[in-house]
Motif scaffolding. Structure first.
Motif, short mmCIF file in Angstrom:
data_model
loop_
_atom_site.label_atom_id
_atom_site.label_comp_id
_atom_site.label_asym_id
_atom_site.label_seq_id
_atom_site.Cartn_x
_atom_site.Cartn_y
_atom_site.Cartn_z
N PHE A 14 -13.71 -2.69 69.49
CA PHE A 14 -12.21 -2.18 70.07
C PHE A 14 -11.26 -3.00 68.77
O PHE A 14 -11.62 -4.23 68.66
CB PHE A 14 -11.91 -2.53 71.17
CG PHE A 14 -12.40 -1.94 72.10
CD1 PHE A 14 -13.58 -1.44 72.88
CD2 PHE A 14 -11.20 -1.30 73.13
CE1 PHE A 14 -13.88 -0.60 73.57
CE2 PHE A 14 -11.58 -0.40 74.09
CZ PHE A 14 -12.98 -0.15 74.24
N CYS A 22 -3.88 2.69 78.77
CA CYS A 22 -3.42 3.12 77.58
C CYS A 22 -3.01 4.75 77.75
O CYS A 22 -3.73 5.30 78.75
CB CYS A 22 -4.72 3.43 76.37
SG CYS A 22 -4.88 1.93 75.45
N LEU A 39 -7.78 -7.78 67.15
CA LEU A 39 -7.99 -7.30 68.62
C LEU A 39 -9.54 -7.96 68.59
O LEU A 39 -9.78 -8.49 69.65
CB LEU A 39 -7.73 -5.80 68.74
CG LEU A 39 -8.23 -5.52 69.97
CD1 LEU A 39 -7.69 -6.29 71.41
CD2 LEU A 39 -7.65 -4.00 70.48
N ILE A 69 -4.74 1.84 69.83
CA ILE A 69 -6.07 1.08 69.80
C ILE A 69 -7.09 2.38 69.50
O ILE A 69 -6.93 3.34 69.76
CB ILE A 69 -6.48 0.72 71.33
CG1 ILE A 69 -5.16 -0.08 71.80
CG2 ILE A 69 -7.75 -0.29 71.24
CD1 ILE A 69 -4.90 -1.49 71.30
N PHE A 112 -7.01 -2.47 66.63
CA PHE A 112 -5.97 -1.74 66.32
C PHE A 112 -6.20 -0.75 65.27
O PHE A 112 -7.11 -0.86 64.61
CB PHE A 112 -4.65 -2.68 66.03
CG PHE A 112 -4.22 -3.79 67.07
CD1 PHE A 112 -3.94 -3.33 68.26
CD2 PHE A 112 -4.54 -4.87 66.61
CE1 PHE A 112 -3.50 -4.17 69.28
CE2 PHE A 112 -4.11 -6.00 67.60
CZ PHE A 112 -3.42 -5.45 68.94
#
Lengths: 540, 181
Positions: A355, A456, A327, A395, A357
């Protein structure tokens, strides 16, 4: 063995670059490393082996640190504060987020003049003096997507587009994170390009794509034929000579007992806690500085997680469930804030947000699934596992913020607890300065806003205010004099003539990014100075 | 204890395993079975294997501990020097389960029915049963952690037989990354 010219204690981000540069300058360098040397053939993806069984750090019962939250409390044994006792140190299992410091990081004392109880120190040289060493480090390590680099950034996952769009809406920056990961192979260095297994943090790299110190600066040093590498060897004392000179180092080698090695120059690079501990173990009068062990900082940490449900994103992001590639986004790089937010939070900067995973260690992910929302076992646990692994992507936003050094955070020698050699353990006393709370708040809230904007669900803060104890510094910091610092601008310990510190301990400020690249750049800077000073013709 | 990011990245075990390294606390109340019924190694092993099958049951929703070989993995830890810090609480906990079964008229923990086994584990977790030599909740959490190890570890370690858990959950550490399809 003949006496080496230089002894470097520690082979991580602060030690290996110095060893390489001084070997390349013609010096014979002995590197003393507490742990073993794992090579790429050793590295696999066995989570139990590498992550869950004290592979990188000593067991708390053998080599403890102790920790307490404030003076007056009894410190308890802990493994906190060890970085990694292997050749390459923490760079072996790092994620490799290699962002440069910002110019503001070099002037923390100037910025913190009105911050009560801060004991900040400005760097004793201009930020720009580090630029060419950043360039060198990025190019030599192969930092992909770096300002100076020729190597392209690593390939990003489709979800990165969601992060970029959400960050734009929220009003903060988003960009690929420069990574100490090769995207272009270097066959001459026996390093392959990234295979995108996406399991960097926690593990060594099986193809040496990661810019760990072993396959980079240690290998450079080895190629000169000037490197002597002692593994499973622990420096236990510096031997003081006359007129501020360090005569040598006492080293305990596994299976070989204790030996004293003499050298012209000694470089201390064992991490902020162990470097300060060794200075303290070596007795009084070694330095004129009053600051050894003080001004400890750990990189300020927050963590917020969110979930992208598979059902909701199947069409919008077809590759949602693809575990690779990375990511890899840095949001709010260097903690840059809008004028409005600065005023609202009484801060000039906050911290960077990475950021990614959720780390792909399946056992650890399953543990979190068992715990989050209340501990369960049985069929309920299996339902959670299936949902966690199969029905969406989690995430994680890791915040790396600037911590304020203050008198309440330091290391000293524990009066009660000793290690396996009978040496007093390092005692960590640490609590957060009130400003840290405000920094953490901005990091948390920004993380939540961006995750929510992405779509999210289940956005929640899992760490509101924490620290990364393996990102540590300040205890041997550089500065203008022995009353406020331990080393001068050349990296030399005040009151000595041949002792230097180049690990994170030398950095006065915790930065708004992980400090590893800056430690390496500073080590290269100090090494250049040592090489020049030691090859200069003697005065007539 | 303050949070340390390192524990997530490098000591992921800390979520559930860390308690195994902590000093035991003395509980206020002791309603454990009497210690003179110590079960011996075999009783402990049977209890741990049976408990593993309740923590990850064969319930028709993916493989359970039995299919994944989790019980043998957990028993193997008792003799694994690298897991020495886990042995004490697993032995004490397994011994307790065995004696708790005897108190209920069963020969071994395996002879209790599933509901009764679950109830013992839940009572330990909730503090309704309070052993005098270890923390009940801590034991159940550590046992769960090592069961998840045996469930999701590299099969060469003895668990996750034929990669059944990886296959069910879509995890593949090789190839171009894990693909959850």
């Amino acid at each position: 063995m003949n006496d080496p010219d230089v002894i470097v204690i520690g082979s991580g981000a602060g030690g290996a670059p110095v060893a390489a540069r001084l070997c390349e300058a013609g010096a014979t360098v002995l590197v003393v490393e507490k742990g073993p040397f794992y090579k790429k053939a050793d590295f696999d993806r066995d989570e139990v082996e590498w992550v869950r069984r004290d592979k990188f750090i000593p067991h708390v019962r053998k080599d403890p640190h102790t920790r307490r939250n404030d003076e007056g409390l009894r410190a308890v044994p802990t493994a906190d504060g060890w970085i990694s006792c292997v050749v390459g140190g923490g760079t072996v299992h790092m994620g490799g987020y290699f962002l440069r410091a910002a110019p503001e990081d070099a002037v923390q004392a100037t910025r913190f003049q009105t911050v009560q109880a801060a004991t900040a120190e400005d760097w004793p040289f201009a930020y720009d003096a580090l630029t060419r060493f950043y360039d060198q480090a990025e190019q030599e390590l192969g930092v992909s997507g770096a300002p100076s680099g020729k190597d392209p950034a690593i390939v990003s996952h489709e979800v990165a587009g969601l992060v970029d769009a959400a960050a734009k809406t929220v009003g903060v920056s988003s960009a690929p994170t420069p990574r100490a990961i090769l995207t272009v192979p270097r066959p001459d260095e026996d390093r392959a390009a990234c295979a995108y297994h996406a399991l960097c943090g926690s593990y060594g790299c099986p193809n040496d794509a990661k810019g760990a110190m072993g396959p980079t600066y240690i290998r450079r040093a080895e190629r000169t034929g000037k490197l002597i590498l002692w593994t499973e060897a622990m420096a236990t004392r510096l031997v003081k000579g006359d007129k501020g000179r360090i005569e040598g180092v006492v080293v305990k080698r596994k299976g070989q007992g204790e030996t004293t090695v003499k050298a012209k120059v000694v470089v201390l690079a064992a991490g902020a806690i162990e470097s300060a501990r060794l200075l303290l173990l070596s007795g009084p009068g070694l330095t004129t500085s009053t600051q050894v062990g003080k001004n400890l900082w750990f990189s300020l940490f927050t963590e917020v997680v969110g979930r992208l449900p598979r059902a909701a994103f199947a069409e919008k992001v077809p590759a949602l469930m693809a575990g690779s590639p990375f990511l890899n986004r840095t949001v709010m790089a260097h903690g840059a804030m809008s004028d409005k937010d600065q005023a609202a939070h009484r801060l000039d900067r906050a911290g960077s947000l990475h950021f990614g995973f959720v780390h792909d260690n399946p056992i650890h992910r399953a543990e979190r699934a068992a715990v989050d929302g209340g501990f369960v076992f049985g069929s309920k646990l299996k339902e959670r596992l299936h949902t966690h692994f199969r029905e969406g992507r989690h995430i994680v936003v890791e915040g790396f913020g600037e911590a304020v050094p203050h008198k309440g955070s330091y290391i000293d020698l524990d009066p009660r607890v000793k290690d396996r050699h009978g040496l007093k353990a390092a005692r960590i006393t640490h609590f957060h300065h009130p400003r840290d709370q405000r920094v953490a708040q901005v990091m948390r809230e920004t993380s939540q806003k961006v995750l929510t904007e992405m779509g999210c669900t289940e956005v929640k803060t899992t760490v509101g205010l924490g620290e990364t104890t393996s990102l540590q510094g300040g205890t041997c910091r550089m500065g203008k004099g022995p009353e406020t610092a331990v080393v001068d601008e050349t990296g030399q310990v005040f009151g000595t003539t041949n002792l230097y510190v180049t690990c994170g301990g030398a950095l006065p400020s915790s930065l708004n990014v992980p400090p590893t690249l800056t430690i390496i750049a500073n080590a290269l800077r100090v090494a250049e100075g040592i090489a020049k000073a030691r090859t200069r013709p003697a005065k007539p | 204890m303050p949070f340390d990011r390192r524990r997530v990245l490098l000591s992921g075990a800390a979520t559930l395993l860390a308690p195994a390294c902590k000093k035991e606390e003395k509980p206020a109340v002791d309603d454990a079975p009497p210690p003179d019924q110590a079960s011996g190694r075999k009783g402990v092993e049977v209890a741990l294997v049976s408990a593993a099958r309740r923590i990850l049951p064969s319930d028709g929703n993916g493989p359970g501990a039995q299919e994944a070989g989790v019980g043998a993995y957990v028993v193997g830890l008792l003799d694994d020097p690298a897991a020495a810090q886990l042995k004490s609480i697993l032995m004490k906990g397994g011994d307790f389960l065995h004696r708790a079964a005897k108190n209920r008229g069963a020969k071994t923990f395996a002879d209790l029915d599933a509901a009764a086994q679950d109830q013992v584990l839940q009572d330990l977790l909730d503090g309704k049963m309070r052993p005098n030599r270890f923390s009940g909740p801590r034991f159940v959490q550590v046992l769960t952690a090592v069961c998840l190890e045996g469930y999701l570890c590299d099969p060469r370690r003895g668990g996750n037989k034929d990669k059944v858990a990886w296959t069910w959950l879509g995890y593949d550490p090789k190839g171009r990354g894990a693909v959850y399809e």
